[in-house]
Write a protein that holds these residues in place. Structure first.
Motif, PDB file in Angstrom:
ATOM      1  N   THR A 107       0.948  -1.116  -0.032  1.00  0.00           N
ATOM      2  CA  THR A 107      -0.198  -0.044   0.095  1.00  0.00           C
ATOM      3  C   THR A 107       0.785   1.205   0.090  1.00  0.00           C
ATOM      4  OG1 THR A 107      -1.805  -1.011   1.235  1.00  0.00           O
ATOM      5  CG2 THR A 107      -1.929   1.313   1.300  1.00  0.00           C
ATOM      6  N   CYS A 108       2.021   1.157   0.644  1.00  0.00           N
ATOM      7  CA  CYS A 108       2.766   2.487   0.890  1.00  0.00           C
ATOM      8  C   CYS A 108       3.511   2.869  -0.390  1.00  0.00           C
ATOM      9  CB  CYS A 108       3.917   2.213   1.950  1.00  0.00           C
ATOM     10  SG  CYS A 108       3.121   2.003   3.705  1.00  0.00           S
ATOM     11  N   PHE A 109       4.004   1.551  -1.155  1.00  0.00           N
ATOM     12  CA  PHE A 109       4.683   1.873  -2.254  1.00  0.00           C
ATOM     13  C   PHE A 109       3.655   2.389  -3.546  1.00  0.00           C
ATOM     14  CE2 PHE A 109       7.722  -1.397  -0.790  1.00  0.00           C
ATOM     15  CZ  PHE A 109       8.849  -0.277  -0.722  1.00  0.00           C
ATOM     16  N   THR A 110       2.530   1.955  -3.262  1.00  0.00           N
ATOM     17  CA  THR A 110       1.276   2.356  -4.413  1.00  0.00           C
ATOM     18  C   THR A 110       1.101   3.780  -3.930  1.00  0.00           C
ATOM     19  OG1 THR A 110       0.531  -0.026  -4.389  1.00  0.00           O
ATOM     20  CG2 THR A 110      -0.822   1.904  -5.305  1.00  0.00           C
ATOM     21  N   LEU A 111       1.183   4.258  -3.043  1.00  0.00           N
ATOM     22  CA  LEU A 111       0.541   5.569  -2.453  1.00  0.00           C
ATOM     23  C   LEU A 111       1.854   6.457  -3.145  1.00  0.00           C
ATOM     24  CD1 LEU A 111      -0.637   5.190   1.255  1.00  0.00           C
ATOM     25  CD2 LEU A 111      -1.957   5.960  -0.963  1.00  0.00           C
ATOM     26  N   MET A 136       3.162  -3.967  -7.158  1.00  0.00           N
ATOM     27  CA  MET A 136       3.811  -4.961  -6.627  1.00  0.00           C
ATOM     28  C   MET A 136       4.791  -5.771  -7.513  1.00  0.00           C
ATOM     29  SD  MET A 136       0.546  -6.906  -4.415  1.00  0.00           S
ATOM     30  CE  MET A 136      -0.419  -6.670  -6.008  1.00  0.00           C
ATOM     31  N   ARG A 137       4.640  -5.252  -8.789  1.00  0.00           N
ATOM     32  CA  ARG A 137       5.870  -5.796  -9.863  1.00  0.00           C
ATOM     33  C   ARG A 137       6.931  -4.924  -9.544  1.00  0.00           C
ATOM     34  NH1 ARG A 137       8.634  -4.329 -13.932  1.00  0.00           N
ATOM     35  NH2 ARG A 137       7.415  -2.212 -14.141  1.00  0.00           N
ATOM     36  N   LEU A 138       7.028  -3.912  -9.056  1.00  0.00           N
ATOM     37  CA  LEU A 138       8.221  -2.874  -8.988  1.00  0.00           C
ATOM     38  C   LEU A 138       8.656  -3.149  -7.649  1.00  0.00           C
ATOM     39  CD1 LEU A 138       7.212   0.233 -10.769  1.00  0.00           C
ATOM     40  CD2 LEU A 138       9.000  -0.795 -11.354  1.00  0.00           C
ATOM     41  N   TYR A 139       7.889  -3.345  -6.601  1.00  0.00           N
ATOM     42  CA  TYR A 139       8.260  -3.253  -5.216  1.00  0.00           C
ATOM     43  C   TYR A 139       7.344  -4.649  -4.423  1.00  0.00           C
ATOM     44  CZ  TYR A 139      10.032   1.061  -6.242  1.00  0.00           C
ATOM     45  OH  TYR A 139      10.799   2.237  -7.017  1.00  0.00           O
ATOM     46  N   PRO A 140       7.639  -6.021  -4.794  1.00  0.00           N
ATOM     47  CA  PRO A 140       7.080  -6.774  -4.263  1.00  0.00           C
ATOM     48  C   PRO A 140       7.345  -6.902  -2.889  1.00  0.00           C
ATOM     49  CG  PRO A 140       9.007  -7.720  -5.572  1.00  0.00           C
ATOM     50  CD  PRO A 140       8.815  -6.258  -5.887  1.00  0.00           C
ATOM     51  N   SER A 141       6.344  -7.011  -1.966  1.00  0.00           N
ATOM     52  CA  SER A 141       6.464  -7.147  -0.561  1.00  0.00           C
ATOM     53  C   SER A 141       7.134  -8.220  -0.103  1.00  0.00           C
ATOM     54  CB  SER A 141       5.167  -7.201   0.351  1.00  0.00           C
ATOM     55  OG  SER A 141       4.537  -5.952   0.041  1.00  0.00           O
ATOM     56  N   VAL A 142       6.841  -9.306  -0.905  1.00  0.00           N
ATOM     57  CA  VAL A 142       7.778 -10.533  -0.616  1.00  0.00           C
ATOM     58  C   VAL A 142       8.797 -10.752  -1.702  1.00  0.00           C
ATOM     59  CG1 VAL A 142       7.614 -13.201  -0.081  1.00  0.00           C
ATOM     60  CG2 VAL A 142       5.891 -11.701   0.986  1.00  0.00           C
ATOM     61  N   LEU A 188      14.430 -17.936  -4.596  1.00  0.00           N
ATOM     62  CA  LEU A 188      13.540 -17.623  -5.575  1.00  0.00           C
ATOM     63  C   LEU A 188      13.514 -16.180  -5.797  1.00  0.00           C
ATOM     64  CD1 LEU A 188      12.833 -20.648  -4.953  1.00  0.00           C
ATOM     65  CD2 LEU A 188      10.875 -20.122  -5.993  1.00  0.00           C
ATOM     66  N   ASN A 189      14.198 -15.508  -6.782  1.00  0.00           N
ATOM     67  CA  ASN A 189      14.550 -14.008  -6.640  1.00  0.00           C
ATOM     68  C   ASN A 189      13.311 -13.229  -7.438  1.00  0.00           C
ATOM     69  OD1 ASN A 189      15.558 -11.439  -6.886  1.00  0.00           O
ATOM     70  ND2 ASN A 189      17.644 -12.169  -7.571  1.00  0.00           N
ATOM     71  N   ILE A 190      12.185 -12.993  -6.884  1.00  0.00           N
ATOM     72  CA  ILE A 190      11.066 -12.230  -7.244  1.00  0.00           C
ATOM     73  C   ILE A 190      11.329 -11.001  -7.731  1.00  0.00           C
ATOM     74  CG2 ILE A 190       8.629 -11.878  -6.616  1.00  0.00           C
ATOM     75  CD1 ILE A 190       8.574 -14.078  -4.996  1.00  0.00           C
ATOM     76  N   TYR A 191      11.887 -10.047  -6.959  1.00  0.00           N
ATOM     77  CA  TYR A 191      12.269  -8.871  -7.241  1.00  0.00           C
ATOM     78  C   TYR A 191      12.998  -8.724  -8.481  1.00  0.00           C
ATOM     79  CZ  TYR A 191      14.191  -4.415  -6.876  1.00  0.00           C
ATOM     80  OH  TYR A 191      14.641  -2.869  -7.113  1.00  0.00           O
ATOM     81  N   PRO A 201       9.689  -4.840 -20.720  1.00  0.00           N
ATOM     82  CA  PRO A 201      10.024  -3.886 -21.623  1.00  0.00           C
ATOM     83  C   PRO A 201      10.130  -2.544 -20.564  1.00  0.00           C
ATOM     84  CG  PRO A 201       8.553  -4.913 -22.902  1.00  0.00           C
ATOM     85  CD  PRO A 201       8.355  -5.485 -21.634  1.00  0.00           C
ATOM     86  N   ASN A 202      11.121  -1.957 -20.609  1.00  0.00           N
ATOM     87  CA  ASN A 202      11.364  -0.660 -19.839  1.00  0.00           C
ATOM     88  C   ASN A 202      10.898  -1.002 -18.337  1.00  0.00           C
ATOM     89  OD1 ASN A 202      12.096   1.164 -22.040  1.00  0.00           O
ATOM     90  ND2 ASN A 202       9.904   1.117 -22.490  1.00  0.00           N
ATOM     91  N   PRO A 203      11.695  -1.984 -17.619  1.00  0.00           N
ATOM     92  CA  PRO A 203      11.213  -2.466 -16.497  1.00  0.00           C
ATOM     93  C   PRO A 203      11.078  -1.550 -15.270  1.00  0.00           C
ATOM     94  CG  PRO A 203      13.382  -2.974 -16.731  1.00  0.00           C
ATOM     95  CD  PRO A 203      12.954  -2.439 -18.158  1.00  0.00           C
ATOM     96  N   ASN A 204      11.901  -0.524 -15.209  1.00  0.00           N
ATOM     97  CA  ASN A 204      11.828   0.356 -14.097  1.00  0.00           C
ATOM     98  C   ASN A 204      10.914   1.265 -14.332  1.00  0.00           C
ATOM     99  OD1 ASN A 204      14.028  -1.007 -13.068  1.00  0.00           O
ATOM    100  ND2 ASN A 204      15.316   0.029 -14.329  1.00  0.00           N
ATOM    101  N   VAL A 205       9.755   1.369 -15.310  1.00  0.00           N
ATOM    102  CA  VAL A 205       8.773   2.580 -15.525  1.00  0.00           C
ATOM    103  C   VAL A 205       7.484   1.802 -15.145  1.00  0.00           C
ATOM    104  CG1 VAL A 205       7.450   3.756 -17.296  1.00  0.00           C
ATOM    105  CG2 VAL A 205       9.902   3.459 -17.615  1.00  0.00           C
ATOM    106  N   PHE A 206       6.898   2.903 -14.171  1.00  0.00           N
ATOM    107  CA  PHE A 206       5.627   2.573 -13.580  1.00  0.00           C
ATOM    108  C   PHE A 206       4.615   2.697 -14.820  1.00  0.00           C
ATOM    109  CE2 PHE A 206       1.753   4.069 -11.102  1.00  0.00           C
ATOM    110  CZ  PHE A 206       1.587   2.819 -10.808  1.00  0.00           C
TER     111      PHE A 206
END
Length: 513
Positions: free
Chosen positions: A327-331, A378-384, A411-414, A424-429
C-alpha cells in the motif's frame, strides 16, 4: 600456554580445511561449483563479505544476480545457496510438489508462529491448507470487506482531523491500520479500544516483526556478537509471552462465546455469514472472524488451542506487514505520477456514483484500473521479494546446471519482476502492462507477488480487497504529492521489502483545492 593455544588453532584450521575440501568434492559440492558465482575464500566462502549493512547486502545481491544472470551460487562456510530468477526455473520449483519444503531461514519464525501454514511442511501443511482454504471463500470475504472499508474510513478521518494539508511517513501510518484490519478479521477483536492490553499487542506485533529481521541480520553487524544475540533473545522471550498470551486469551473468550450460544453460530457457517448480528447476554455484536472457522474446524479435525494459536499468529504476521508495504509503495507511485493518480480518482468517483456513493465488495471489484496500478506497484516493489525453498530432489535448470537435492534455493522475485527480457522498460511504472491482452502474452511465472503453485498466498484476494479499499478512500478525499522519491530509496535486505528511512507523502484535502 601460547604454544598450546597456537597448536589448537592450527588443528582447528586444518580440520576446517579438510571439511571444506570434502564438502566441495562431494557429488553435491561438485554440482554446486559448476553453477556460476562469486569466488569465496576457503572455509568461509563468501560469508565474510556479507558483513556489511543491510543496505549494502541488498546492493551486493542485486549486483550478483545481474552479473551471473540468470543463476548464481554463493557459499557461506560449508552451506551453499543458489539464487534463480528465470521464469522457467521458478516454475520448475513452484509447480513441483517435491520442492514445497521451506528453507531453514524460516526457522527464525518458529518461536512466534510455531509451524503454522507459512512454516509447516509435509502432511501437516497439506492438512492445514485444506482446513484454511474455505476461510478465504468469496462469501466469507464479503463479510470481511465491511471491516476493511471501516478501517479505510478511519484512515481518512484521522488525516482530516489533523486539519489542512498533512505530511506524514506513510509506513507507520498504514501499518497501524492494516494491523487493525487483520486483527479484527482474524480474531474478531478490535484494537480501537483504549484497552492497554490491546494497544500493547499492537506494539508487540510491530516490535516482534522488527526483531525477526534484527536476529537475521543485525547480530552479524554488532561489535559484540554475544551481547547482541543475548539481548535479542531476552527481548524476544518477553514479547512472545505477551503475544501468545493475548492470542490465547482471545481464543478462550471466543470459544466460551460459542459454548454460551450452543455453537449455533458454528453449526452452519453459511447461515452465520448471512446473519452476523447475533448477540448473547447483552454482549456486543459478533462478527465472523477467521478464528471462528478455526474453532469450527477444531471440532471436526481435532485441532488443539495451540494449533489454532499458531494459525491466528500466522495470519497476524503475514496479513499486516506485507499488505502495508504494498500500500505504501502504491501511494508513493501515485503521488509521483499525477496523471495516473487522477485516472484512479476518476475511476473511484465513477464507481461510487454507480453504487450510490457506497464502497461495497462489487464496487471494489469494479475498480479495474486501480487493480492494475496495484499489480504494477507489486511488480516494482513486491513485499515478499524472495522465497527460500529446500530442493526435495535434484533440479535441472534450463541452462543444464543441476541443483542437488537438499540445497537452499533463493527464488528471486524482485529480479524477475524487473527482467527486461520479460518486461520492456522494466523500471517504468506502467499499469497498462496488466491489460488482459498483455498478460496473455507473458510467461506466467514472470510475475509472482503472491508466489505460485500449491504454496501460493492463501490470502491474496483478501489483500487486494484491503489495498483497494484503503487507497480508493484516500485518493477520493486527498490529492497525493511526493515528498520523498522512490528513486532515492535505500532498500534493506529483510524478509519484507522496505526502505531504511521514512516514506513521506503530502495529503492535500480535495475540498481545499
Amino acid at each position: 600456554m601460547i604454544v598450546t593455544i597456537l597448536l589448537i588453532f592450527i588443528i582447528i584450521i586444518i580440520i576446517a580445511l579438510v571439511c571444506d575440501y570434502y564438502v566441495h568434492h562431494t557429488r553435491a559440492g561438485r554440482l554446486i561449483d559448476k553453477i556460476p558465482g562469486p569466488k569465496g575464500i576457503p572455509i568461509a566462502g563468501f560469508a565474510l563479505k556479507m558483513l556489511v549493512s543491510p543496505e549494502k547486502i541488498w546492493l551486493l545481491l542485486r549486483h550478483f544476480t545481474e552479473k551471473y544472470y540468470p543463476t548464481v551460487k554463493i557459499w557461506g562456510f560449508f552451506l551453499p545457496a543458489v539464487s534463480i530468477r528465470h521464469p522457467d526455473d521458478l516454475e520448475a520449483i513452484l509447480n513441483n510438489t517435491k520442492h514445497i519444503e521451506k528453507s531453514k531461514i524460516y526457522k527464525l519464525l518458529h518461536a512466534w508462529l510455531n509451524t503454522g501454514l507459512l512454516t509447516s511442511s509435509g502432511a501437516k501443511w497439506h492438512s492445514r491448507r485444506k482446513i484454511l482454504t474455505p476461510t478465504f471463500h468469496f462469501n466469507i470475504l464479503q463479510q470481511f470487506v465491511d471491516i476493511l472499508l471501516e478501517e479505510s474510513e478511519r484512515m481518512t478521518h484521522k488525516l482530516k482531523n489533523i486539519g489542512g494539508t498533512v505530511e506524514i511517513d506513510v509506513i507507520p501510518f498504514v501499518c497501524e491500520h492494516t494491523l487493525n484490519a487483520i486483527c479484527e478479521t482474524a480474531m474478531g477483536t478490535s484494537l480501537h479500544s483504549l484497552s492497554t492490553a490491546q494497544n500493547k499487542y499492537r506494539q508487540d506485533v510491530r516490535q516482534m516483526s522488527q526483531l525477526i529481521v534484527y536476529r537475521l541480520l543485525r547480530p552479524l553487524l554488532h561489535p559484540d556478537l554475544t551481547f547482541a544475540l543475548t539481548s535479542a533473545s531476552k527481548l524476544q522471550k518477553k514479547i512472545l509471552k505477551n503475544l501468545h498470551g493475548f492470542t490465547e486469551k482471545i481464543i478462550a473468550e471466543r470459544k466460551l462465546y460459542h459454548q454460551r450460544t450452543d455453537n449455533k453460530y458454528l453449526h452452519n457457517l453459511a447461515n452465520a455469514m448471512e446473519t452476523d448480528d447475533i448477540t448473547i447476554h447483552g454482549s456486543r455484536r459478533k462478527r465472523l472472524a477467521m478464528l471462528d472457522l478455526l474453532i469450527a474446524a477444531s471440532q471436526e479435525n481435532h485441532l488443539s488451542d495451540l494449533d489454532i494459536r499458531e494459525e491466528v499468529d500466522t495470519f497476524m504476521f503475514e496479513g499486516h506487514d506485507t499488505t502495508a508495504m504494498a500500500t505504501c509503495f502504491t501511494l508513493l507511485l501515485l503521488a509521483e505520477h499525477k496523471d495516473i493518480q487522477n485516472r484512479v480518482r476518476d475511476e473511484v468517483n465513477t464507481v461510487m456514483e454507480q453504487f450510490e456513493e457506497k464502497l461495497t465488495m462489487p464496487a471494489l471489484q469494479s475498480l479495474s484500473y486501480l487493480e492494475r496500478c496495484l499489480k504494477e506497484s507489486m511488480r516494482l516493489y513486491p513485499s515478499v521479494h524472495f522465497i527460500a525453498r529446500d530442493t526435495g530432489e535434484d533440479l535441472k535448470l534450463r541452462d543444464s546446471n543441476i541443483i542437488p537435492a537438499g540445497t537452499i534455493v533463493h527464488l528471486n522475485i524482485y529480479s524477475v519482476h524487473r527482467d527486461p527480457n520479460f518486461w520492456p522498460n522494466p523500471n517504468v511504472f506502467d499499469p497498462d502492462r496488466f491489460l488482459p491482452e498483455k498478460i496473455q502474452r507473458r510467461h506466467p511465472y514472470s510475475y509472482l507477488p503472491f508466489s505460485a503453485g500449491s504454496r501460493n498466498c492463501i490470502g491474496q484476494r483478501f489483500a487486494m480487497l484491503e489495498m483497494k479499499a484503503m487507497i480508493a478512500t484516500l485518493v477520493r478525499n486527498f490529492y497525493l504529492e511526493p515528498i520523498d522519491y522512490l528513486k532515492d530509496m535505500q532498500i534493506t535486505a529483510e524478509l519484507i521489502l522496505r526502505p531504511n528511512h521514512p516514506l513521506n507523502v503530502r495529503f492535500v484535502p480535495i475540498e481545499n483545492i
